[in-house]
Design an enzyme around this catalytic site. Structure first.
Site, PDB file in Angstrom:
ATOM      1  N   CYS A 141      25.068  49.456   5.261  1.00  0.00           N
ATOM      2  CA  CYS A 141      25.093  48.817   6.491  1.00  0.00           C
ATOM      3  C   CYS A 141      24.916  47.335   6.333  1.00  0.00           C
ATOM      4  CB  CYS A 141      24.422  49.461   7.795  1.00  0.00           C
ATOM      5  SG  CYS A 141      24.213  48.549   9.383  1.00  0.00           S
ATOM      6  N   ARG A 164      34.650  52.695  16.994  1.00  0.00           N
ATOM      7  CA  ARG A 164      32.974  53.036  16.787  1.00  0.00           C
ATOM      8  C   ARG A 164      32.406  51.653  17.468  1.00  0.00           C
ATOM      9  NH1 ARG A 164      28.459  53.157  13.177  1.00  0.00           N
ATOM     10  NH2 ARG A 164      27.233  55.121  13.729  1.00  0.00           N
TER      11      ARG A 164
END
Length: 398
Positions: free
Chosen positions: A207, A311
């Site tokens: 991430c 998402r």
């Protein structure tokens, strides 16, 4: 699991899972006459792959009548030395299937199964999109126990609406909401009906949200702040992201988490998704992709059209803002090698700390009996291996 009719796989009407486990029934469904069973040894060396399963299935079966208790089934397993035990009614129609492994798991891991009918607890994840309400209904129809509402930023009207919808329509379901990093976010999700929270934003190994978006929070600070608040309402928390070794698990738990979520740490294991390939250095590796990576955003083949962008609610955006990376992880073999290591490691850590359980660990931190301490760079160096000419560092023994 699979059932067959006319030599071809027959899937249940819901389209989500096959009906039976290698069993062959007359109509390819439950409650039809049991004909045989196909085990791996029956097909492993069978040369004619086009043959119908009826030519290779075993027809000499050990069965038990409907109403057989677990104790009685265990005795049949002991005497027959079989691994599977079909349960049939008085007409010979298949009712259910018991497995020796299931009975052993029930003995050794009683908390992993429901009290009745001794089935494993089942969880699944859904998005906050309305289209997933249909998927959720199908999951509930096949005995779902817990649902995770998956969103990179859980404090949104979309997630709050989804939580309320689930609680209104499926009150028996436990709902884990997130991801969040502040008390204010936790308060909104708990008020909506969340039974558990996922804590973490931008700290996962794949991430880059904190770098690209300048949004996020260090995992330790987030876990401590949110979990201490959620504990007032009896809501457990999961520390999600930034777990790259056993020590990180042990750090996440005393901060208030009841569990940790691991992605990159298990990415190279056999059971995880991804394709194997050989790297330029000749090492066997496996693909590993963050949900915010461009590879996932543009991939429509794995989990549905626009799954990655959905998402982040950017499926209709012309410009994609990437919040994750795609890469590879070294092959680590089966997860079965890691789980015993993690369990034993946490137990040893709690022993060294001087507590007997996770609850005692949380109480010790809250009452000042277990304390954290700031460490200097020198202390960090001293904390690791030092002063040795050479050494080999193995994290577990196989």
């Amino acid at each position: 699991m699979g059932a067959y009719r006319d030599g071809k796989p027959n899937w249940c009407d819901s389209g989500f899972y096959p009906v039976l486990d290698r069993l062959i029934s007359e109509n390819g469904t439950l409650h039809s006459k049991l004909l045989g069973i196909v085990a791996s040894q029956d097909i492993q060396f069978h040369s004619q792959s086009d043959d119908p399963v009826t030519t290779v299935m075993s027809t000499k079966l050990v069965t038990a009548p409907a109403g057989t208790t677990l104790a009685e089934a265990n005795e049949v397993f002991r005497s027959s030395k079989k691994g599977k035990l079909p349960i049939v009614d008085k007409n010979g129609s298949l009712v259910s299937l018991l497995s020796r492994n299931d009975l052993m798991k029930n003995i050794h891991y009683p908390l992993a199964s429901k009290v009745q009918p001794k089935q494993l607890i089942c969880a699944a994840a859904v998005s906050t999109h309305d289209a997933d309400k249909f998927r959720l209904q199908k999951l509930v129809d096949v005995a779902l126990d817990l649902v995770v509402v998956d969103c990179s930023q859980g404090h949104s009207t979309y997630q709050i609406s989804m939580i309320k919808y689930i609680k209104e329509n499926f009150p028996q379901l436990d709902v884990i909401a997130g991801n969040i990093v502040t008390r204010e976010q936790a308060a909104a999700l708990i008020a909506a009906g969340a039974d558990g929270l996922r804590i973490g934003m931008g700290s996962g190994s794949a991430c880059i949200t904190q770098e690209v978006m300048a949004v996020g929070r260090p995992r330790a600070a987030a876990v401590r702040s949110v979990s201490s608040f959620a504990a007032r309402f009896g809501v457990p928390c999961i520390a999600d992201g930034g777990v790259s070794n056993l020590g990180h698990i042990v750090k996440g738990l005393p901060l208030g988490a009841s569990a940790v979520m691991m992605g990159g740490l298990l990415a190279g294991t056999t059971e995880t998704p991804g394709d194997y390939f050989v790297s330029n250095e000749g090492q066997l590796v496996k693909t590993y992709r963050g949900m915010g990576s461009i590879a996932v955003m543009e991939d429509k083949s794995k989990v549905g059209d626009n799954a990655g962008t959905a998402r982040y609610f950017s499926e209709n955006d012309k410009v994609k803002v990437v919040q994750g990376v795609a890469g590879s992880a070294i092959d680590r073999g089966s997860i079965n090698q890691f789980v015993p290591y993690f369990v034993a490691g946490v137990q040893y850590s709690l022993q060294n700390i001087g507590v007997r359980s996770l609850d005692a660990l949380h109480d010790g931190v809250n009452h000042g009996q277990v304390r954290f301490e700031m460490r200097s760079a020198s202390a960090m160096t001293e904390n690791n291996v030092h002063g040795i000419y050479s050494y080999e560092k193995n994290i577990y023994s196989s």
